[in-house]
Scaffold this motif. Structure first.
Motif, PDB file in Angstrom:
ATOM      1  N   LEU A  54       0.862  -1.177   0.000  1.00 49.96           N
ATOM      2  CA  LEU A  54       0.000   0.000   0.000  1.00 49.96           C
ATOM      3  C   LEU A  54       0.900   1.229   0.000  1.00 49.96           C
ATOM      4  O   LEU A  54       1.806   1.343   0.815  1.00 49.96           O
ATOM      5  CB  LEU A  54      -0.895   0.020   1.241  1.00 49.96           C
ATOM      6  CG  LEU A  54      -1.924  -1.104   1.360  1.00 49.96           C
ATOM      7  CD1 LEU A  54      -2.618  -1.022   2.711  1.00 49.96           C
ATOM      8  CD2 LEU A  54      -2.940  -0.999   0.250  1.00 49.96           C
ATOM      9  N   ASP A  55       0.630   2.121  -0.906  1.00 45.71           N
ATOM     10  CA  ASP A  55       1.448   3.333  -1.016  1.00 45.71           C
ATOM     11  C   ASP A  55       0.524   4.532  -0.846  1.00 45.71           C
ATOM     12  O   ASP A  55      -0.436   4.705  -1.593  1.00 45.71           O
ATOM     13  CB  ASP A  55       2.140   3.368  -2.385  1.00 45.71           C
ATOM     14  CG  ASP A  55       3.024   4.580  -2.536  1.00 45.71           C
ATOM     15  OD1 ASP A  55       3.578   5.051  -1.525  1.00 45.71           O
ATOM     16  OD2 ASP A  55       3.149   5.067  -3.678  1.00 45.71           O
ATOM     17  N   TYR A  56       0.838   5.368   0.130  1.00 52.72           N
ATOM     18  CA  TYR A  56       0.032   6.564   0.373  1.00 52.72           C
ATOM     19  C   TYR A  56       0.596   7.710  -0.440  1.00 52.72           C
ATOM     20  O   TYR A  56       1.767   8.081  -0.302  1.00 52.72           O
ATOM     21  CB  TYR A  56       0.041   6.908   1.873  1.00 52.72           C
ATOM     22  CG  TYR A  56      -0.776   8.124   2.197  1.00 52.72           C
ATOM     23  CD1 TYR A  56      -2.160   8.073   2.183  1.00 52.72           C
ATOM     24  CD2 TYR A  56      -0.166   9.321   2.506  1.00 52.72           C
ATOM     25  CE1 TYR A  56      -2.909   9.181   2.472  1.00 52.72           C
ATOM     26  CE2 TYR A  56      -0.904  10.443   2.806  1.00 52.72           C
ATOM     27  CZ  TYR A  56      -2.285  10.370   2.775  1.00 52.72           C
ATOM     28  OH  TYR A  56      -3.025  11.483   3.058  1.00 52.72           O
ATOM     29  N   ASP A  57      -0.238   8.261  -1.320  1.00 50.44           N
ATOM     30  CA  ASP A  57       0.168   9.392  -2.149  1.00 50.44           C
ATOM     31  C   ASP A  57      -0.164  10.674  -1.391  1.00 50.44           C
ATOM     32  O   ASP A  57      -1.327  11.028  -1.209  1.00 50.44           O
ATOM     33  CB  ASP A  57      -0.573   9.346  -3.488  1.00 50.44           C
ATOM     34  CG  ASP A  57      -0.054  10.390  -4.458  1.00 50.44           C
ATOM     35  OD1 ASP A  57       0.935  11.078  -4.133  1.00 50.44           O
ATOM     36  OD2 ASP A  57      -0.632  10.507  -5.546  1.00 50.44           O
ATOM     37  N   ALA A  58       0.883  11.388  -0.918  1.00 54.56           N
ATOM     38  CA  ALA A  58       0.691  12.595  -0.109  1.00 54.56           C
ATOM     39  C   ALA A  58       0.094  13.734  -0.925  1.00 54.56           C
ATOM     40  O   ALA A  58      -0.598  14.587  -0.380  1.00 54.56           O
ATOM     41  CB  ALA A  58       2.023  13.032   0.498  1.00 54.56           C
ATOM     42  N   PHE A  59       0.321  13.751  -2.208  1.00 57.52           N
ATOM     43  CA  PHE A  59      -0.171  14.836  -3.042  1.00 57.52           C
ATOM     44  C   PHE A  59      -1.685  14.760  -3.235  1.00 57.52           C
ATOM     45  O   PHE A  59      -2.385  15.756  -3.070  1.00 57.52           O
ATOM     46  CB  PHE A  59       0.542  14.816  -4.398  1.00 57.52           C
ATOM     47  CG  PHE A  59       0.143  15.932  -5.309  1.00 57.52           C
ATOM     48  CD1 PHE A  59       0.520  17.242  -5.042  1.00 57.52           C
ATOM     49  CD2 PHE A  59      -0.625  15.683  -6.431  1.00 57.52           C
ATOM     50  CE1 PHE A  59       0.141  18.273  -5.878  1.00 57.52           C
ATOM     51  CE2 PHE A  59      -1.007  16.703  -7.271  1.00 57.52           C
ATOM     52  CZ  PHE A  59      -0.622  18.009  -6.996  1.00 57.52           C
ATOM     53  N   SER A  60      -2.202  13.582  -3.584  1.00 56.92           N
ATOM     54  CA  SER A  60      -3.643  13.454  -3.842  1.00 56.92           C
ATOM     55  C   SER A  60      -4.410  12.967  -2.607  1.00 56.92           C
ATOM     56  O   SER A  60      -5.634  13.065  -2.573  1.00 56.92           O
ATOM     57  CB  SER A  60      -3.902  12.487  -5.003  1.00 56.92           C
ATOM     58  OG  SER A  60      -3.485  11.184  -4.661  1.00 56.92           O
ATOM     59  N   GLY A  61      -3.719  12.416  -1.632  1.00 54.57           N
ATOM     60  CA  GLY A  61      -4.376  11.930  -0.431  1.00 54.57           C
ATOM     61  C   GLY A  61      -5.028  10.569  -0.610  1.00 54.57           C
ATOM     62  O   GLY A  61      -5.842  10.155   0.204  1.00 54.57           O
ATOM     63  N   LYS A  62      -4.704   9.872  -1.701  1.00 52.91           N
ATOM     64  CA  LYS A  62      -5.290   8.557  -1.965  1.00 52.91           C
ATOM     65  C   LYS A  62      -4.254   7.468  -1.731  1.00 52.91           C
ATOM     66  O   LYS A  62      -3.062   7.706  -1.768  1.00 52.91           O
ATOM     67  CB  LYS A  62      -5.783   8.477  -3.407  1.00 52.91           C
ATOM     68  CG  LYS A  62      -6.923   9.424  -3.712  1.00 52.91           C
ATOM     69  CD  LYS A  62      -7.378   9.254  -5.137  1.00 52.91           C
ATOM     70  CE  LYS A  62      -8.529  10.188  -5.443  1.00 52.91           C
ATOM     71  NZ  LYS A  62      -8.957  10.080  -6.834  1.00 52.91           N
ATOM     72  N   THR A  63      -4.785   6.273  -1.523  1.00 52.50           N
ATOM     73  CA  THR A  63      -3.924   5.112  -1.343  1.00 52.50           C
ATOM     74  C   THR A  63      -3.817   4.370  -2.668  1.00 52.50           C
ATOM     75  O   THR A  63      -4.822   4.090  -3.308  1.00 52.50           O
ATOM     76  CB  THR A  63      -4.494   4.171  -0.275  1.00 52.50           C
ATOM     77  OG1 THR A  63      -4.673   4.917   0.936  1.00 52.50           O
ATOM     78  CG2 THR A  63      -3.567   3.012  -0.014  1.00 52.50           C
ATOM     79  N   ASN A  64      -2.582   4.044  -3.056  1.00 55.73           N
ATOM     80  CA  ASN A  64      -2.353   3.281  -4.272  1.00 55.73           C
ATOM     81  C   ASN A  64      -2.056   1.828  -3.899  1.00 55.73           C
ATOM     82  O   ASN A  64      -1.331   1.560  -2.948  1.00 55.73           O
ATOM     83  CB  ASN A  64      -1.166   3.849  -5.058  1.00 55.73           C
ATOM     84  CG  ASN A  64      -1.425   5.257  -5.528  1.00 55.73           C
ATOM     85  OD1 ASN A  64      -2.542   5.599  -5.893  1.00 55.73           O
ATOM     86  ND2 ASN A  64      -0.388   6.087  -5.506  1.00 55.73           N
ATOM     87  N   TYR A  65      -2.597   0.917  -4.659  1.00 66.87           N
ATOM     88  CA  TYR A  65      -2.368  -0.505  -4.427  1.00 66.87           C
ATOM     89  C   TYR A  65      -1.413  -1.020  -5.489  1.00 66.87           C
ATOM     90  O   TYR A  65      -1.410  -0.566  -6.620  1.00 66.87           O
ATOM     91  CB  TYR A  65      -3.676  -1.296  -4.514  1.00 66.87           C
ATOM     92  CG  TYR A  65      -4.721  -0.807  -3.543  1.00 66.87           C
ATOM     93  CD1 TYR A  65      -4.691  -1.221  -2.227  1.00 66.87           C
ATOM     94  CD2 TYR A  65      -5.717   0.069  -3.935  1.00 66.87           C
ATOM     95  CE1 TYR A  65      -5.640  -0.775  -1.322  1.00 66.87           C
ATOM     96  CE2 TYR A  65      -6.673   0.525  -3.053  1.00 66.87           C
ATOM     97  CZ  TYR A  65      -6.627   0.095  -1.742  1.00 66.87           C
ATOM     98  OH  TYR A  65      -7.563   0.531  -0.856  1.00 66.87           O
ATOM     99  N   GLY A  66      -0.612  -1.996  -5.130  1.00 65.44           N
ATOM    100  CA  GLY A  66       0.309  -2.544  -6.113  1.00 65.44           C
ATOM    101  C   GLY A  66       1.119  -3.685  -5.535  1.00 65.44           C
ATOM    102  O   GLY A  66       0.905  -4.136  -4.412  1.00 65.44           O
TER     103      GLY A  66
END
Length: 196
Positions: free
Chosen positions: A177-189
């Motif tokens: 799980l990667d938290y994108d600080a710019f958009s505030g969304k969590t990215n999965y991968g």
């Protein structure tokens, strides 16, 4: 009868050619120093199996390659698949012969099992269609049986190859799980970690 004999002869020769093509054709021997032998033994897999041997054993007797690999639980699956194909072939062959005999009797003017007191329960066209259906089912049963037999050989070969595959903690694939600080969304991968 001649076509069945030719088919089985062709199939047997095809399997023998596949098995013989997988065997090693060149053996190289060389003298090595003790240091080189020690290094080679460090990298040799613990339970090295010969994939060509496993495939050959499964071609000779289905399930024998799985026993060679140590996967005894797969042996009933191989025999179950082959037995199921043979069972349905024999069942459809019996029904095919039944409708074929009735059709021949009807053409010859003799009574058949589907004609009772002069009343035809199944028409002549129905007998022809039934023969075609059961003939098709017999052919499908043969294909399933041959397919399971070939799958048995391939499974033994692939499993022997994979037994030699190095599964180590240095190489791993894990969900991330990667938290994108710019958009505030969590990215999965997935991440691939490799340690040197």
């Amino acid at each position: 009868m001649q076509s069945k004999t030719n088919f089985f002869l062709f199939f047997f020769l095809f399997i023998i050619s596949l098995v013989s093509a997988q065997q090693d054709s060149l053996a190289v021997t060389s003298e090595k120093t003790t240091e080189e032998e020690v290094k080679e033994k460090e990298y040799e897999p613990y339970n090295a199996l010969a994939p060509s041997k496993a495939a050959f054993y499964s071609a000779i007797l289905p399930g024998l390659g799985q026993a060679y690999n140590g996967s005894y639980w797969k042996i009933p699956l191989a025999y179950g698949g082959i037995g199921t194909g043979v069972y349905f072939y024999l069942k459809n062959d019996k029904q095919y012969d039944r409708y074929r005999d009735a059709y021949k009797n009807r053409l010859a003017g003799r009574p058949d099992e589907f004609t009772i007191n002069g009343v035809q329960r199944i028409s002549t066209d129905g007998l022809i269609r039934a023969q075609e259906l059961f003939q098709k089912n017999k052919e499908i049963s043969i294909l399933v049986t041959v397919g399971v037999y070939i799958l048995n050989i391939v499974d033994a070969n692939v499993e022997a190859h994979l037994r030699q595959f190095n599964v180590d903690e240095d190489l791993s694939v894990k969900p991330d799980l990667d938290y994108d600080a710019f958009s505030g969304k969590t990215n999965y991968g997935l991440t691939l970690n490799y340690r040197f």
